[in-house]
Design a protein around this motif. Sequence first.
Motif, PDB file in Angstrom:
ATOM      1  N   SER A 489      25.316  12.405 -55.212  1.00 37.70           N
ATOM      2  CA  SER A 489      26.636  12.988 -55.499  1.00 37.70           C
ATOM      3  C   SER A 489      27.808  12.057 -55.253  1.00 37.70           C
ATOM      4  O   SER A 489      28.942  12.403 -55.593  1.00 37.70           O
ATOM      5  CB  SER A 489      26.820  14.264 -54.663  1.00 37.70           C
ATOM      6  OG  SER A 489      25.900  15.245 -55.087  1.00 37.70           O
ATOM      7  N   ILE A 490      27.575  10.865 -54.688  1.00 38.60           N
ATOM      8  CA  ILE A 490      28.714   9.948 -54.585  1.00 38.60           C
ATOM      9  C   ILE A 490      29.100   9.419 -55.963  1.00 38.60           C
ATOM     10  O   ILE A 490      30.127   8.760 -56.106  1.00 38.60           O
ATOM     11  CB  ILE A 490      28.471   8.789 -53.596  1.00 38.60           C
ATOM     12  CG1 ILE A 490      27.363   7.860 -54.078  1.00 38.60           C
ATOM     13  CG2 ILE A 490      28.190   9.301 -52.198  1.00 38.60           C
ATOM     14  CD1 ILE A 490      27.287   6.559 -53.287  1.00 38.60           C
ATOM     15  N   GLY A 679      26.718  12.459 -50.563  1.00 45.08           N
ATOM     16  CA  GLY A 679      25.740  12.398 -51.638  1.00 45.08           C
ATOM     17  C   GLY A 679      24.354  12.701 -51.129  1.00 45.08           C
ATOM     18  O   GLY A 679      23.968  12.259 -50.040  1.00 45.08           O
ATOM     19  N   THR A 680      23.610  13.475 -51.908  1.00 40.66           N
ATOM     20  CA  THR A 680      22.241  13.814 -51.536  1.00 40.66           C
ATOM     21  C   THR A 680      21.370  13.804 -52.778  1.00 40.66           C
ATOM     22  O   THR A 680      21.639  14.520 -53.737  1.00 40.66           O
ATOM     23  CB  THR A 680      22.168  15.219 -50.902  1.00 40.66           C
ATOM     24  OG1 THR A 680      23.105  15.300 -49.842  1.00 40.66           O
ATOM     25  CG2 THR A 680      20.765  15.498 -50.372  1.00 40.66           C
ATOM     26  N   SER A 681      20.372  12.945 -52.785  1.00 43.61           N
ATOM     27  CA  SER A 681      19.343  12.990 -53.814  1.00 43.61           C
ATOM     28  C   SER A 681      18.034  13.084 -53.046  1.00 43.61           C
ATOM     29  O   SER A 681      17.826  14.034 -52.302  1.00 43.61           O
ATOM     30  CB  SER A 681      19.408  11.745 -54.709  1.00 43.61           C
ATOM     31  OG  SER A 681      19.352  10.571 -53.928  1.00 43.61           O
ATOM     32  N   HIS A 682      17.157  12.116 -53.173  1.00 39.89           N
ATOM     33  CA  HIS A 682      16.063  11.990 -52.211  1.00 39.89           C
ATOM     34  C   HIS A 682      16.582  11.351 -50.929  1.00 39.89           C
ATOM     35  O   HIS A 682      15.915  11.388 -49.895  1.00 39.89           O
ATOM     36  CB  HIS A 682      14.937  11.131 -52.795  1.00 39.89           C
ATOM     37  CG  HIS A 682      14.149  11.811 -53.861  1.00 39.89           C
ATOM     38  ND1 HIS A 682      14.575  11.880 -55.166  1.00 39.89           N
ATOM     39  CD2 HIS A 682      12.981  12.488 -53.807  1.00 39.89           C
ATOM     40  CE1 HIS A 682      13.699  12.545 -55.875  1.00 39.89           C
ATOM     41  NE2 HIS A 682      12.721  12.930 -55.085  1.00 39.89           N
ATOM     42  N   ASP A 683      17.763  10.746 -51.023  1.00 41.68           N
ATOM     43  CA  ASP A 683      18.381  10.017 -49.920  1.00 41.68           C
ATOM     44  C   ASP A 683      19.678  10.696 -49.503  1.00 41.68           C
ATOM     45  O   ASP A 683      20.137  11.644 -50.145  1.00 41.68           O
ATOM     46  CB  ASP A 683      18.687   8.577 -50.355  1.00 41.68           C
ATOM     47  CG  ASP A 683      17.516   7.897 -51.043  1.00 41.68           C
ATOM     48  OD1 ASP A 683      16.370   8.218 -50.686  1.00 41.68           O
ATOM     49  OD2 ASP A 683      17.755   7.055 -51.934  1.00 41.68           O
ATOM     50  N   GLY A 684      20.263  10.177 -48.441  1.00 40.77           N
ATOM     51  CA  GLY A 684      21.582  10.629 -48.015  1.00 40.77           C
ATOM     52  C   GLY A 684      22.591   9.513 -48.182  1.00 40.77           C
ATOM     53  O   GLY A 684      22.304   8.356 -47.868  1.00 40.77           O
ATOM     54  N   TRP A 685      23.772   9.841 -48.698  1.00 43.44           N
ATOM     55  CA  TRP A 685      24.836   8.853 -48.919  1.00 43.44           C
ATOM     56  C   TRP A 685      26.156   9.379 -48.350  1.00 43.44           C
ATOM     57  O   TRP A 685      26.373  10.581 -48.262  1.00 43.44           O
ATOM     58  CB  TRP A 685      25.076   8.625 -50.410  1.00 43.44           C
ATOM     59  CG  TRP A 685      24.020   7.918 -51.186  1.00 43.44           C
ATOM     60  CD1 TRP A 685      22.881   8.467 -51.705  1.00 43.44           C
ATOM     61  CD2 TRP A 685      24.015   6.536 -51.596  1.00 43.44           C
ATOM     62  NE1 TRP A 685      22.174   7.530 -52.407  1.00 43.44           N
ATOM     63  CE2 TRP A 685      22.845   6.332 -52.365  1.00 43.44           C
ATOM     64  CE3 TRP A 685      24.896   5.469 -51.396  1.00 43.44           C
ATOM     65  CZ2 TRP A 685      22.536   5.098 -52.924  1.00 43.44           C
ATOM     66  CZ3 TRP A 685      24.580   4.242 -51.961  1.00 43.44           C
ATOM     67  CH2 TRP A 685      23.418   4.056 -52.702  1.00 43.44           C
ATOM     68  N   PHE A 686      27.017   8.450 -48.011  1.00 48.49           N
ATOM     69  CA  PHE A 686      28.425   8.778 -47.826  1.00 48.49           C
ATOM     70  C   PHE A 686      29.250   7.570 -48.228  1.00 48.49           C
ATOM     71  O   PHE A 686      28.980   6.440 -47.812  1.00 48.49           O
ATOM     72  CB  PHE A 686      28.778   9.182 -46.394  1.00 48.49           C
ATOM     73  CG  PHE A 686      30.177   9.736 -46.298  1.00 48.49           C
ATOM     74  CD1 PHE A 686      30.428  11.050 -46.629  1.00 48.49           C
ATOM     75  CD2 PHE A 686      31.258   8.938 -45.932  1.00 48.49           C
ATOM     76  CE1 PHE A 686      31.709  11.583 -46.596  1.00 48.49           C
ATOM     77  CE2 PHE A 686      32.541   9.453 -45.896  1.00 48.49           C
ATOM     78  CZ  PHE A 686      32.772  10.784 -46.224  1.00 48.49           C
ATOM     79  N   LEU A 693      40.261   0.024 -45.445  1.00 46.96           N
ATOM     80  CA  LEU A 693      38.843  -0.225 -45.209  1.00 46.96           C
ATOM     81  C   LEU A 693      38.003   0.749 -46.019  1.00 46.96           C
ATOM     82  O   LEU A 693      38.279   1.951 -46.042  1.00 46.96           O
ATOM     83  CB  LEU A 693      38.529  -0.076 -43.714  1.00 46.96           C
ATOM     84  CG  LEU A 693      37.162  -0.553 -43.224  1.00 46.96           C
ATOM     85  CD1 LEU A 693      36.988  -2.040 -43.493  1.00 46.96           C
ATOM     86  CD2 LEU A 693      37.022  -0.283 -41.722  1.00 46.96           C
ATOM     87  N   LEU A 694      36.976   0.218 -46.671  1.00 49.55           N
ATOM     88  CA  LEU A 694      36.058   1.032 -47.472  1.00 49.55           C
ATOM     89  C   LEU A 694      34.654   0.856 -46.909  1.00 49.55           C
ATOM     90  O   LEU A 694      34.250  -0.267 -46.583  1.00 49.55           O
ATOM     91  CB  LEU A 694      36.112   0.588 -48.932  1.00 49.55           C
ATOM     92  CG  LEU A 694      35.358   1.387 -49.995  1.00 49.55           C
ATOM     93  CD1 LEU A 694      36.003   1.158 -51.364  1.00 49.55           C
ATOM     94  CD2 LEU A 694      33.887   1.022 -50.072  1.00 49.55           C
ATOM     95  N   CYS A 695      33.908   1.933 -46.816  1.00 47.21           N
ATOM     96  CA  CYS A 695      32.575   1.858 -46.220  1.00 47.21           C
ATOM     97  C   CYS A 695      31.604   2.770 -46.972  1.00 47.21           C
ATOM     98  O   CYS A 695      31.930   3.919 -47.277  1.00 47.21           O
ATOM     99  CB  CYS A 695      32.624   2.243 -44.743  1.00 47.21           C
ATOM    100  SG  CYS A 695      31.006   2.260 -43.930  1.00 47.21           S
ATOM    101  N   ILE A 696      30.411   2.256 -47.255  1.00 40.80           N
ATOM    102  CA  ILE A 696      29.329   3.000 -47.880  1.00 40.80           C
ATOM    103  C   ILE A 696      28.157   3.045 -46.904  1.00 40.80           C
ATOM    104  O   ILE A 696      27.777   2.006 -46.343  1.00 40.80           O
ATOM    105  CB  ILE A 696      28.857   2.341 -49.187  1.00 40.80           C
ATOM    106  CG1 ILE A 696      30.029   2.124 -50.145  1.00 40.80           C
ATOM    107  CG2 ILE A 696      27.744   3.155 -49.835  1.00 40.80           C
ATOM    108  CD1 ILE A 696      30.554   3.353 -50.801  1.00 40.80           C
ATOM    109  N   VAL A 697      27.572   4.222 -46.714  1.00 42.93           N
ATOM    110  CA  VAL A 697      26.391   4.371 -45.859  1.00 42.93           C
ATOM    111  C   VAL A 697      25.288   5.042 -46.669  1.00 42.93           C
ATOM    112  O   VAL A 697      25.535   6.024 -47.378  1.00 42.93           O
ATOM    113  CB  VAL A 697      26.698   5.201 -44.597  1.00 42.93           C
ATOM    114  CG1 VAL A 697      25.430   5.366 -43.745  1.00 42.93           C
ATOM    115  CG2 VAL A 697      27.797   4.539 -43.772  1.00 42.93           C
ATOM    116  N   SER A 710      20.711  16.361 -46.028  1.00 43.29           N
ATOM    117  CA  SER A 710      21.857  16.039 -46.876  1.00 43.29           C
ATOM    118  C   SER A 710      22.587  14.798 -46.376  1.00 43.29           C
ATOM    119  O   SER A 710      22.419  14.368 -45.235  1.00 43.29           O
ATOM    120  CB  SER A 710      22.829  17.225 -46.909  1.00 43.29           C
ATOM    121  OG  SER A 710      23.471  17.353 -45.649  1.00 43.29           O
ATOM    122  N   GLY A 711      23.414  14.247 -47.249  1.00 47.59           N
ATOM    123  CA  GLY A 711      24.241  13.113 -46.848  1.00 47.59           C
ATOM    124  C   GLY A 711      25.197  13.477 -45.732  1.00 47.59           C
ATOM    125  O   GLY A 711      25.558  12.634 -44.905  1.00 47.59           O
ATOM    126  N   ALA A 712      25.606  14.750 -45.696  1.00 47.55           N
ATOM    127  CA  ALA A 712      26.481  15.206 -44.619  1.00 47.55           C
ATOM    128  C   ALA A 712      25.769  15.172 -43.276  1.00 47.55           C
ATOM    129  O   ALA A 712      26.407  15.024 -42.231  1.00 47.55           O
ATOM    130  CB  ALA A 712      26.976  16.624 -44.913  1.00 47.55           C
TER     131      ALA A 712
END
Length: 863
Positions: A489-490, A679-686, A693-697, A710-712
């Motif tokens: 979902s990101i 974001g949530t697929s098979h993985d978790g994202w944020f 500053l920008l950050c992706i996890v 979930s990514g949350a």
Amino acid sequence: MTIKLKIPKGNPGGKRGKGLFPRDPVIRAAVTVFLVAAVVLVGWFSYYYVKYDRIIDQKFKGQVFSNSAKIYAIPHALRVGEKIEAKDVVAQLRRAGYADKDGQSPMGSYRLLERGIEIKPGPDSYHSPEPAKIHFQDGAVDRITGSAGDLDGYELEPQLVASLFDAEQRSKRQLVKYDDIPKVMVDAVLAIEDRRFFQHGGVNFIRLVEAAWVDFTHQRHEQGGSTITMQLSRAFFLTPEKTVKRKLAEMMIALELEQKFSKQQIFEFYANRVDLGQRGSFTISGFAEAARAYFNKDLKDISLPEAALIAGLIQAPSYLSPYRHPERALERRNLVLDSMVDTHAITKAEAEKAKATPLKLAPPNVEASDAPYFVDLVRDQLISKLNEREINDQSYRIYTTLDPDLQKAAAQAVEAGIKLVDEQVTKMRTRRTKIGKNKFETTVVPGPQAQVALVAMDPHTGEILALVGGRNYGLSQLNHAVARRPTGSIFKPFVYAAAVNTALDGGNPVITPASLVADQPTTFAYGDQIYEPRNYKEEYHGDVTTRYALAMSLNNATVKVAEEVGYDKVADLAKAAGITSVKATPAMALGAYDATPLDMAAAYTVFANAGTRISPILVNSVRNANGDMVMDFKTDKRPVLDPRVAYVMTDMMEGVLNFGTAYLVRTRGFTAPAAGKTGTSHDGWFAGYTSNLLCIVWVGYDDYSDIRLSGAQTAAPIWAEFMKKAITLPQYSDVQAFSQPSGVVDVQLDKVTNLLATPACPETYNAAFIAGTEPNQTCDQPAGVKGFFSRIFGLGNEKVLPPPPPGAGAPATGPANAPAQDSKTQDAGKKKGFLGKLAGIFKDDKPSNPPSKPPDNDGNGPR
């Protein structure tokens, strides 16, 4: 009288033949063999003597430890007003190789003043040789002065990240002179490694014979006869194999070293070269780096028990590691102390007092704080452009974008966050089975271990400031920061950005943050394919605004928006942002296609950098040993979105944190202005960003199995922990509200109708619109008094929805420019009765009153 002597012509006894050789063939053969062997031995010795003489001269003709490329971090820019003390600046200067006296270090020098520091860069410095003075007052930088007057800021010398030898070896090393090595360190090393160092000529033959005898009688290698000079020979020139040939070569080189250098010089080489353990993927080289790694001290400040511990590690640094094997390390340290008593370096009482001292180690550095994955990426990038041998042989200096303070924050956040993920995974895998009356057995189902990646960058320059590619580099060198995974979902902000862009590209209808979209189970046809997405936990909300749909990550509503805008337009926007794998399908809207965390960091600069995409860079420049530029790296900039669209999207993504699926970030204490998306697929994202500053996890399994969180729950807590630490650092503490471009208006809307609010509609929220697309009717215009009762009782044609989370605007009707929707909308959520509707209307939905549990509607794809 004359006496005649008759000398026999023959040799009856066979003792000697003609000339110098005896006639006896056995003796003659023996003499011949001896002479031939002597000639061969002399020839062999001469050959290798000349050979190693040349090698030694080549090795030591310049700077001994300059035969590798060095990777440096981004310079720390001191600024007036920054909260930092003089001792902290001194520590940074010393780590960078500065000395406290002029001329002692080619890197530069510093001088302490009454309330400040004078800094003088040397010929090897990254900076020009102009001095500067830093003045401090009350724990902060009060004033910075240079040769031309006052300065706003001053860049300190970049810190060494690693020495890059080749693909298999990397190290950290802090060089010291012999005179800078404290006597207690010298005494400890000599006591345990080479007591006669200052007496022998490179080889201690007595000890060598003794060690050989012990090894022979015990039928195994128990004692080493190597002197410090021989150890140095092996470390610099030979392999670690244990053969007679290598031992002879070691002895020969040692003898030559003793002829060429003083004892002090040899010990200095040894003190800077000896390996003393591993920190993550980096070798700890030399006494000074060991003092920093194990005790977080300068070498000059170490105590007797600390010096004994370091000296003890020389024998077997991995086996004796004080972090992994403290009992062994303690026993070895005490043996060194006893040896120092034997050599009269210390008294028995001093030794006993030191033995009573417990191991006082600095907290072990998280491996990721040394940025091994970042170093791998830098190396891969450079060897694609430059010859690796040339990089090392020419002692290139590689000035990267890495911020050591931010990298440490990233490492700590990942370490803490992945533990929380492990706990959640373990809880899900735990099974309680009844095995008898009132007897239960608890088991944990085996499964893969969660992996993690974190990428932090400056969204305005493209500089990668911190990068973590996995939970443990020693166990896995796979860099997940550049591993392709479904984005989940990101990706959704790109759908809504294409929708908001209809205000500028002539789309019909024009979609705004207040436009309505149906969130209901829907079948989407694409060509001859059927796509049936489902919301996370099968929860549906009926007609909602696009702002609310994004904040709550509603799948069906998002695909509906993509369909309305046109899948091709969404795909084109995503590709322009750098997500190249997307295809114009309904599944694209929910992040079904792959990208790396590094790709997504670059893509999100479209929102964080006023519509302009900034390509990520790891290296700013490469210079030779003289400081001359070899390569200069620049980021690519490409306009992708109108700044007005980028700002409206940022405003919408602020809602994700303030009342949407990422509300957990606020509950965990991060309160600065920020925008983002779970974001949530098979993985978790944020994915999230502030003004600077920008950050992706990313969190997931290597085998692509579903993490079922979930990514949350997985990525967002890591992001929150990292950002909380980041904004405490001076260079990232100045977090501002996002800059609003001209052509954007903020309006106050009624939460029920999503029309312009008036005093008659006190429940309101603010939203940003491209000027001219904001609602033009007021909340009390459509139905007057009837509208008031309709909102309470659900009368008339207006549909009253369950109240949204704090700050949301769940609509009953849309503005004039809202897209037409199917009137047969279905709400699969629980229906509220009269009292529920009444309570929902008067409920205080402000973010200052958060729900006890944050909403969790994130996800993509059927569940």
